[in-house]
Design a protein around this motif. Sequence first.
Motif, PDB file in Angstrom:
ATOM      1  N   ARG A   1       3.458  -0.713   0.034  1.00  0.00           N
ATOM      2  CA  ARG A   1       4.644  -0.559   0.896  1.00  0.00           C
ATOM      3  C   ARG A   1       5.368  -1.889   1.062  1.00  0.00           C
ATOM      4  O   ARG A   1       6.584  -1.967   0.977  1.00  0.00           O
ATOM      5  CB  ARG A   1       4.241  -0.034   2.274  1.00  0.00           C
ATOM      6  CG  ARG A   1       3.910   1.442   2.266  1.00  0.00           C
ATOM      7  CD  ARG A   1       3.739   1.988   3.653  1.00  0.00           C
ATOM      8  NE  ARG A   1       5.019   1.927   4.360  1.00  0.00           N
ATOM      9  CZ  ARG A   1       5.143   1.930   5.671  1.00  0.00           C
ATOM     10  NH1 ARG A   1       4.078   1.985   6.432  1.00  0.00           N
ATOM     11  NH2 ARG A   1       6.325   1.894   6.241  1.00  0.00           N
TER      12      ARG A   1
ATOM     13  N   SER B   1       7.249   4.714   0.140  1.00  0.00           N
ATOM     14  CA  SER B   1       7.034   5.313   1.457  1.00  0.00           C
ATOM     15  C   SER B   1       5.832   6.248   1.512  1.00  0.00           C
ATOM     16  O   SER B   1       5.528   6.779   2.575  1.00  0.00           O
ATOM     17  CB  SER B   1       8.291   6.069   1.896  1.00  0.00           C
ATOM     18  OG  SER B   1       8.612   7.071   0.954  1.00  0.00           O
ATOM     19  N   SER B   2       5.140   6.465   0.398  1.00  0.00           N
ATOM     20  CA  SER B   2       3.953   7.325   0.414  1.00  0.00           C
ATOM     21  C   SER B   2       2.946   6.833  -0.620  1.00  0.00           C
ATOM     22  O   SER B   2       3.306   6.125  -1.572  1.00  0.00           O
ATOM     23  CB  SER B   2       4.332   8.782   0.106  1.00  0.00           C
ATOM     24  OG  SER B   2       4.700   8.920  -1.253  1.00  0.00           O
TER      25      SER B   2
END
Length: 147
Positions: free
Chosen positions: A71, A77-78
């Motif tokens: 990140r 974001s995942s």
Amino acid sequence: RQRRREQHRGKKSGDWNVKVQRDSGAIQASFPYLLVSIGSGVSIIRVDAPGVYERVSGSSIGGGTFFGLARLLTGCSSYEEALALAEKGDATKCDMMVGDIYGRNYSKIGLSSDAVASSFGKLMSEKDPQGTSRPEVSESLPCHCHC
């Protein structure tokens, strides 16, 4: 790394919690063993018999480290996005390999030229690392998909 990615693909979180039935003879023959639990961090547990175990080691570096660094360094974001980025990357653009140091295999101690000598090692040089792509950074994360 490729085999680990292929094993991970298509797995849903519930797939890892499957109960396996084994006969008692097979169970007794498998002791002692080391159980490695990889999550946010890592725990290594020596299991001597049913209900007889001891945590012998561990590390704070695990899945949480991988995703936190992913990140921070790539803006993903995942966890799935980090893995997808890594599949597109070439870690040898960031990682220093044994061959980069010795110019060949270091057979004296059994290291092939394509073994990682230093994760992100090529980014230590004076050359501007800004040309390194997000997938390459993600592929170079030390615990990429080891978690």
